[in-house]
Scaffold this active site. Structure first.
Site, PDB file in Angstrom:
ATOM      1  N   SER A   1       5.491 -17.987  29.285  1.00  0.00           N
ATOM      2  CA  SER A   1       6.324 -16.882  28.802  1.00  0.00           C
ATOM      3  C   SER A   1       7.320 -17.423  27.778  1.00  0.00           C
ATOM      4  CB  SER A   1       7.075 -16.237  29.966  1.00  0.00           C
ATOM      5  OG  SER A   1       6.157 -15.714  30.903  1.00  0.00           O
TER       6      SER A   1
ATOM      7  N   ARG B   1      17.145 -17.199  34.892  1.00  0.00           N
ATOM      8  CA  ARG B   1      16.716 -18.241  33.948  1.00  0.00           C
ATOM      9  C   ARG B   1      17.886 -19.111  33.488  1.00  0.00           C
ATOM     10  NH1 ARG B   1      13.100 -16.362  36.010  1.00  0.00           N
ATOM     11  NH2 ARG B   1      11.128 -15.614  35.183  1.00  0.00           N
TER      12      ARG B   1
ATOM     13  N   GLU C   1      12.878 -18.239  25.779  1.00  0.00           N
ATOM     14  CA  GLU C   1      13.084 -18.966  27.035  1.00  0.00           C
ATOM     15  C   GLU C   1      12.680 -20.423  26.880  1.00  0.00           C
ATOM     16  OE1 GLU C   1      10.918 -18.851  31.391  1.00  0.00           O
ATOM     17  OE2 GLU C   1      11.201 -16.968  30.341  1.00  0.00           O
TER      18      GLU C   1
END
Length: 336
Positions: free
Chosen positions: A223, A153, A319
């Site tokens: 998410s 990520r 995130e």
């Protein structure tokens, strides 16, 4: 001030000082970058918690070129293309490799920034180069894969080149010799000897739709938290208390944990705070039930972080990119 509520899938009410849609990369050469700006695609990984004091640039250029080489396919895709539609298009052409990344919301240009990944595959492994506008140099630059700093990520576009490089095009390289990636739980039910890319694609869609709400029906940003990477020694200690805790090796000394599992074990699946809720089918997803406010969301993020820290001594980072008046901020509910 233009509203940005419809531009991000979490749909919190907010505004920006100005909104410019980029339909051709050359549009970028005409802009004044001395004022704050925020670059976005389809807003599926962005949440506005305040009115943004600068200009929002919506990247909307289009175009896909597929070139056949001896052993690989080269796919050059404009940053404004929808990611999932690119996956479908390539599958129809017999170009395989992206099927594990099906139904990930957002644009092609956003994919390298987050180094999007799912079900054992990360997009960075297929990226040959990334083209974009370097604001400081006032020119277009093409970065090779090795210059992109891809990690879990992560990428150079979130770090050293944050706010200074606007992605306009991505060049992918996909091997013709297709190898299915079936390491993720539900995909292990597929037979690696007979499985097709279409079957993997269909299974991924089925899994994602069973867990994740459609943002057009229930506002969300997918998410919300990163899966934390922690020291392997700490994981061994946690496994003594929680032997069923999902864990995946990250490197020789670190292990990746499942943020959704941690949140669920903290008793927060289905938890509601104001108009924001932890999704009842997947604790990794936060949803705006319609009347959610920025204050509700900030309180929810911090409550989740605090609860997981108190139970597991593990810090969660969101995130999703959270945008305040002056740009991207990282909300932290605990101090380690």
């Amino acid at each position: 001030m233009p509203s940005v509520q419809s531009l991000h899938t979490f749909a919190l009410p907010a505004h920006c000082a100005a909104l410019i849609t980029i339909t051709h990369p050359d549009n970028l050469t005409e802009l004044d970058f001395s004022e704050p700006c925020y670059v976005m695609g389809e807003g599926s990984n962005t949440v506005f918690i305040e009115d943004f004091a600068g200009t929002v640039l919506k990247i909307a250029n289009k175009g896909i070129i597929v070139i056949e080489q001896q052993d690989v396919w080269h796919v050059r895709a404009a940053a404004g293309e929808n990611w999932h539609q690119l996956v479908i298009h390539l599958l129809e052409l017999g170009v395989f490799g992206f099927e594990n990344l099906a139904l990930i919301p957002g644009t092609v240009g956003a994919a390298p920034v987050q180094n999007i990944g799912a079900y054992g595959v990360e997009v960075g492994q297929f990226i040959k180069s990334v083209k974009g506008y370097d604001i400081a140099k006032a020119q277009f630059v093409e970065l090779a894969q090795a210059e992109c700093g891809f990690a879990y990520r992560e990428s150079v576009f979130k770090q050293a080149l944050k706010d200074t490089f606007i992605i306009t095009e991505v060049l992918f390289e996909l091997p013709k010799q297709w190898q299915p990636v079936l390491s993720y739980g539900p995909l292990q039910s597929l037979d690696k000897n007979t499985v097709t890319a279409q079957q993997v694609f269909n299974k991924v869609i089925e899994i994602r739709q069973s867990k994740l709400p459609d943002p057009k029906k229930l506002a969300n940003a997918g998410s919300f938290f990163k899966n934390p990477i922690v020291g392997s020694e700490q994981v061994q200690t946690l496994l003594k208390q929680y032997p069923d805790m999902p864990n995946y090796p990250a490197d020789a000394k670190h292990t990746k944990l499942a943020a959704g599992w941690l949140i669920e074990q903290a008793g927060l699946k289905g938890f509601e705070l104001g108009g924001i809720a932890v999704y009842h089918k997947q604790a990794l997803v936060l949803v705006n039930q319609g009347a959610g406010t920025a204050s509700d969301l900030k309180a929810m993020i911090q409550h989740i972080q605090q609860s997981v820290w108190q139970k597991f001594n593990v810090q969660l980072e969101h995130e999703v990119r959270v945008i305040a008046a002056n740009g991207n901020v990282q909300l932290q509910g605990v101090q380690a």
